[in-house]
Motif scaffolding. Structure first.
Motif, PDB file in Angstrom:
ATOM      1  N   ALA A   1       0.961  -1.253   0.136  1.00  0.00           N
ATOM      2  CA  ALA A   1       0.054  -0.056   0.066  1.00  0.00           C
ATOM      3  C   ALA A   1       0.905   1.162   0.169  1.00  0.00           C
ATOM      4  O   ALA A   1       0.799   2.019   0.938  1.00  0.00           O
TER       5      ALA A   1
ATOM      6  N   TYR B   1       2.757   4.840  -0.388  1.00  0.00           N
ATOM      7  CA  TYR B   1       2.284   6.212  -0.567  1.00  0.00           C
ATOM      8  C   TYR B   1       2.661   6.719  -2.119  1.00  0.00           C
ATOM      9  O   TYR B   1       3.646   6.590  -2.477  1.00  0.00           O
TER      10      TYR B   1
ATOM     11  N   SER C   1      -3.451   8.117  -2.837  1.00  0.00           N
ATOM     12  CA  SER C   1      -3.509   7.052  -1.829  1.00  0.00           C
ATOM     13  C   SER C   1      -3.848   7.583  -0.450  1.00  0.00           C
ATOM     14  O   SER C   1      -4.551   6.742   0.314  1.00  0.00           O
TER      15      SER C   1
ATOM     16  N   GLN D   1      -7.688   7.211  -0.775  1.00  0.00           N
ATOM     17  CA  GLN D   1      -8.183   5.890  -0.851  1.00  0.00           C
ATOM     18  C   GLN D   1      -8.216   5.410   0.558  1.00  0.00           C
ATOM     19  O   GLN D   1      -9.049   4.497   0.674  1.00  0.00           O
ATOM     20  N   GLN D   2      -6.897   5.354   1.244  1.00  0.00           N
ATOM     21  CA  GLN D   2      -6.954   4.829   2.600  1.00  0.00           C
ATOM     22  C   GLN D   2      -7.928   5.548   3.530  1.00  0.00           C
ATOM     23  O   GLN D   2      -8.521   4.767   4.457  1.00  0.00           O
TER      24      GLN D   2
END
Length: 555
Positions: A454, A456, A461, A464-465
């Motif tokens: 996952a 960065y 990003s 999304q997280q």
């Protein structure tokens, strides 16, 4: 964080004055069976006030906003959830103003009694509720709200601008930070058992207030970047004066007692045993499921069940059989099923052997993936994932009213660091956000392996997280999506418009009919988009409030 059960709710509910909406009251909506508010101890208001707010957040977070943000889809009575069918007669804000009337009563009693802890709590809760109203509707009663008892001059309050409401609640939170800055021993009349959020811990309430201020400064990022930068830099740059929720133990969470329908997780099957009830109607959305699968995300197994009977495509014709717990079908059986759904050229059968979600806004939601009994709304489908079994329960360690998380705060700091508004590496804050979300869902031991997949890569990003971490609290991800356009979500074929909605409708019989002049002035300030469709006025879910006007976001 120690999570407190709502064990005082039943007693407290019977003792409270229940107020109606704050606007347009020709008569005060007073419960004749409740005690006189002038003699009611303010501590008796506290648990119901906190819990009402928490239940409202959950209702948004697993309700229609979860459909908009493609966390879930419904397989029965789904048009509002899946398709944004909201316009008639609009969404009511009376419950929000009911919370605010209790919060205002609580705060006023605290002022009268010179109780600084309670004043800080009252201002924090008022800021939270007013912020939600501004987020969801736009302009709304603020300065003239909650004053109907003062006489007819306030029965039809003016609608303050969304901008003024945001600035007003930030002022509330600044004052709350000061009021809550003392040691617990310096406050009086604090009954820890009545504080079902933080058990009278002023330091944690202070972190909550400042973290909420951080949320609203970032809300202004696209519209008033200089205000946002100044506020976030002020808070993040002085942790001694402005402590924040950065670890899971400090999160603003409230647990359910689970002893009655009103004290239980709202879609449980303990008190609602209907096989077509609220639990059975909700399924994970394919958008979220596939994003989590791509990341190898351990939260997927916490939130959803694996498919009971996976589908398997096999050679031949006319094949439709169960073999070793799997349903084998041939290509012609698949094609015959898909042909039932005209207008959905991109509809597909999902042969994933573990997790299958429902695509957003699809005409075939209740029949998706070859549901055996597809004519029945909310019918059980063994070929798609159900929500986790824990969501059938009335209470549990992860069934919480999640008001504000450590993950959210870290993601806000990551975004702020990306803009050079705060010191530090955005990648570090980003990783901390993921770590705290995994901790919150009790899979923190998988962080080291998860973060490797996952990586960065800037704002995309982060958002999304943050969207993933807002599970069961989806409203916050909706507000982020509006100002950033991230994640890049697409409306499906059955949606009422080609794009996702931007706001709630003012409710016709509450505002547009009874406080017409002020409501129409607010509607006139909304900016219609090309997706307003058949809505007769600017009072559309596809109109832009002040916050989005001129930003080119999200469309």
């Amino acid at each position: 964080m120690k999570k407190f059960n709502i064990k005082f709710i039943a007693v407290t509910l019977s003792m409270l004055l229940v107020f109606g909406a704050c606007h347009d009251l020709d008569e005060l909506n007073i419960n004749p069976n409740a005690p006189d508010p002038e003699v009611t101890d303010l501590n008796l208001l506290m648990p119901t006030l906190i819990i009402d707010l928490g239940q409202t957040i959950v209702s948004l977070g697993i309700g229609d906003i979860a459909g908009v943000m493609q966390h879930t889809q419904k397989t029965g009575w789904s048009s509002g959830h899946n398709d944004y069918d909201w316009n008639d007669p609009g969404q009511s804000w009376s419950g929000y103003y009911g919370i605010l009337r209790n919060a205002d009563e609580f705060y006023n009693k605290a002022v009268e009694g010179e109780l600084e802890f309670h004043q800080g709590v009252g201002l924090t809760l008022k800021a939270y509720a007013f912020g939600l109203i501004a987020d969801l509707w736009g302009d709304a009663p603020f300065t003239e709200a909650l004053k109907a008892e003062s006489g007819p001059d306030f029965y039809k309050p003016v609608f303050n601008s969304q901008q003024d409401i945001y600035h007003g609640i930030l002022a509330y939170l600044e004052e709350a930070n000061t009021l809550l800055s003392k040691d617990n021993s310096e406050y009086t009349n604090v009954i820890t058992s009545q504080d079902v959020l933080y058990a009278g811990d002023a330091a944690k309430w202070r972190k909550f207030a400042n973290s909420l201020a951080l949320r609203y400064y970032m809300r202004l990022q696209a519209k008033e970047p200089s205000v946002a930068q100044e506020g976030i830099s002020k808070i993040a740059g002085d942790p001694g004066k402005y402590p924040l929720i950065t670890v899971t133990e400090d999160e603003a969470n409230i647990a359910y007692l689970g002893t009655s329908p009103g004290t239980s997780w709202p879609i449980n099957m303990v008190y609602d045993i209907n096989p077509q009830g609220e639990y059975m109607r909700r399924k994970p959305c394919a958008t979220l499921v596939e994003a989590l699968q791509a990341l190898g995300d351990p939260r997927l197994g916490v939130w959803a069940e694996k498919v009971e009977i996976p589908l398997v495509l096999v050679p031949g014709t006319g094949v439709d059989r169960i073999v070793d717990g799997k349903r084998e079908i041939s290509k012609d059986v698949e094609e015959e099923f898909l042909e039932k759904w005209e207008g959905e050229d991109d509809l597909y059968v999902d042969y994933d052997q573990e997790y299958v979600g429902i695509p957003p806004s699809t005409f075939s939601a209740q029949a998706y993936n070859l549901t055996p009994n597809y004519t029945q709304q909310a019918a059980y489908n063994p070929h798609i994932s159900q929500l986790s079994e824990m969501y059938k329960e009335a209470s549990g360690s992860l069934l919480l009213m999640r008001l504000l998380s450590a993950a959210e705060v870290n993601f806000i700091l990551a975004e702020a660091a990306l803009y050079s508004w705060v010191s530090g590496n955005p990648e570090t804050y980003y990783a901390n956000g993921i770590k705290e979300s995994l901790n919150a869902w009790e899979v923190g031991n998988q962080f080291d392996s998860y973060i490797q997949g996952a990586a960065y890569n800037g704002l995309e990003s982060i958002m999304q997280q943050k969207w993933i971490a807002s599970w069961t609290a989806a409203a916050e991800s909706w507000f982020d999506w509006r100002r950033t356009g991230l994640p890049d979500l697409k409306a499906g074929v059955s949606a009422r418009r080609e794009k996702l909605p931007l706001r709630f409708y003012y409710k016709i019989d509450e505002d547009l009919s009874t406080n017409r002049e002020n409501a129409e002035a607010a509607v006139a300030k909304l900016e219609p988009t090309p997706y307003k469709g058949t809505d007769q006025t600017n009072n559309s879910a596809w109109s832009k409030t002040w916050l989005l006007q001129g930003t080119n976001k999200p469309y």
